[in-house]
Design a protein around this motif. Structure first.
Motif, PDB file in Angstrom:
ATOM      1  N   ILE A   1       0.870  -1.295  -0.055  1.00 43.16           N
ATOM      2  CA  ILE A   1       0.097   0.013  -0.046  1.00 43.16           C
ATOM      3  C   ILE A   1       1.003   1.323   0.013  1.00 43.16           C
ATOM      4  O   ILE A   1       0.701   2.346  -0.749  1.00 43.16           O
ATOM      5  CB  ILE A   1      -0.789  -0.028   1.214  1.00 43.16           C
ATOM      6  N   ALA A   2       2.167   1.296   0.742  1.00 41.87           N
ATOM      7  CA  ALA A   2       2.887   2.369   0.996  1.00 41.87           C
ATOM      8  C   ALA A   2       3.360   2.739  -0.394  1.00 41.87           C
ATOM      9  O   ALA A   2       3.611   3.675  -0.962  1.00 41.87           O
ATOM     10  CB  ALA A   2       3.886   2.174   1.840  1.00 41.87           C
TER      11      ALA A   2
ATOM     12  N   ARG B   1       2.526   1.739  -3.361  1.00 41.50           N
ATOM     13  CA  ARG B   1       1.282   2.110  -4.205  1.00 41.50           C
ATOM     14  C   ARG B   1       1.039   3.740  -3.866  1.00 41.50           C
ATOM     15  O   ARG B   1       1.169   4.527  -5.008  1.00 41.50           O
ATOM     16  CB  ARG B   1      -0.062   1.535  -4.164  1.00 41.50           C
ATOM     17  N   GLN B   2       0.838   4.203  -2.810  1.00 35.49           N
ATOM     18  CA  GLN B   2       0.888   5.505  -2.482  1.00 35.49           C
ATOM     19  C   GLN B   2       2.076   6.281  -3.033  1.00 35.49           C
ATOM     20  O   GLN B   2       1.924   7.554  -3.502  1.00 35.49           O
ATOM     21  CB  GLN B   2       0.594   5.960  -0.884  1.00 35.49           C
ATOM     22  N   LEU B   3       3.129   5.994  -2.990  1.00 39.87           N
ATOM     23  CA  LEU B   3       4.402   6.665  -3.244  1.00 39.87           C
ATOM     24  C   LEU B   3       4.382   6.734  -4.927  1.00 39.87           C
ATOM     25  O   LEU B   3       4.759   7.914  -5.208  1.00 39.87           O
ATOM     26  CB  LEU B   3       5.480   6.014  -2.984  1.00 39.87           C
TER      27      LEU B   3
ATOM     28  N   TYR C   1       1.556   6.931  -6.703  1.00 43.02           N
ATOM     29  CA  TYR C   1       0.790   7.688  -7.261  1.00 43.02           C
ATOM     30  C   TYR C   1       1.119   9.057  -7.059  1.00 43.02           C
ATOM     31  O   TYR C   1       0.707  10.111  -7.712  1.00 43.02           O
ATOM     32  CB  TYR C   1      -0.555   7.553  -6.303  1.00 43.02           C
ATOM     33  N   SER C   2       1.857   9.323  -5.669  1.00 47.07           N
ATOM     34  CA  SER C   2       2.229  10.727  -5.392  1.00 47.07           C
ATOM     35  C   SER C   2       3.309  11.156  -6.408  1.00 47.07           C
ATOM     36  O   SER C   2       3.174  12.232  -6.891  1.00 47.07           O
ATOM     37  CB  SER C   2       2.445  10.834  -4.092  1.00 47.07           C
TER      38      SER C   2
ATOM     39  N   CYS D   1       1.490  12.151  -9.859  1.00 45.95           N
ATOM     40  CA  CYS D   1       0.759  13.431  -9.719  1.00 45.95           C
ATOM     41  C   CYS D   1       1.846  14.443  -9.863  1.00 45.95           C
ATOM     42  O   CYS D   1       2.049  15.478 -10.300  1.00 45.95           O
ATOM     43  CB  CYS D   1       0.148  13.338  -8.360  1.00 45.95           C
TER      44      CYS D   1
END
Length: 134
Positions: free
Chosen positions: A40-41, A43-45, A47-48, A51
């Protein structure tokens, strides 16, 4: 006494085996949760970072000495006035974000946020080179 100790020893082994099995299952559960949190971490990294890249990196132009660029006007006179002046030549590169531009009569240090790349197309003319007359 020996016969009395043997059933007690079997009971202890049974409890220890159950505790070992519970400890092993708990360890596996913690490991699975840790792996899930790491995924999850990541994936979030990603994504950020995507962006950030869409907002800034793709829009940032890499300028070098000798490139031509437009300079953003701070205050526009009216609604339809041009937003950029130029093109001006980059004389010196101090950092990745600070450049020295050769304006008409002077030189000016400018941040990259105030610059827009000059692109030649079939309608635009080559920028005039400054000629020194002796």
């Amino acid at each position: 006494n020996i016969a009395a100790d043997e059933p007690h020893a079997e009971n202890t082994l049974g409890i220890d085996n159950r505790r070992c099995i519970e400890a092993y299952q708990t360890h596996n559960n913690i490991r699975n949760i840790t792996i899930a949190v790491q995924k999850i971490a990541e994936r979030q990294l990603q994504y950020s970072e995507n962006c950030y890249n869409k907002k800034f990196k793709n829009k940032m132009h890499v300028f070098e000495v000798g490139d031509w660029c437009y300079l953003k006007i701070n205050v526009c006179e009216h609604k339809f006035s041009p937003r950029f002046k130029g093109p001006y030549k980059i004389v010196e590169k101090y950092t990745d974000y600070l450049f020295l531009l050769q304006l008409e009569k002077e030189q000016k240090v400018v941040n990259i946020e105030k610059l827009k790349p000059y692109k030649l197309n079939k309608y635009s003319a080559e920028p005039m080179q400054s000629v020194s007359v002796n």
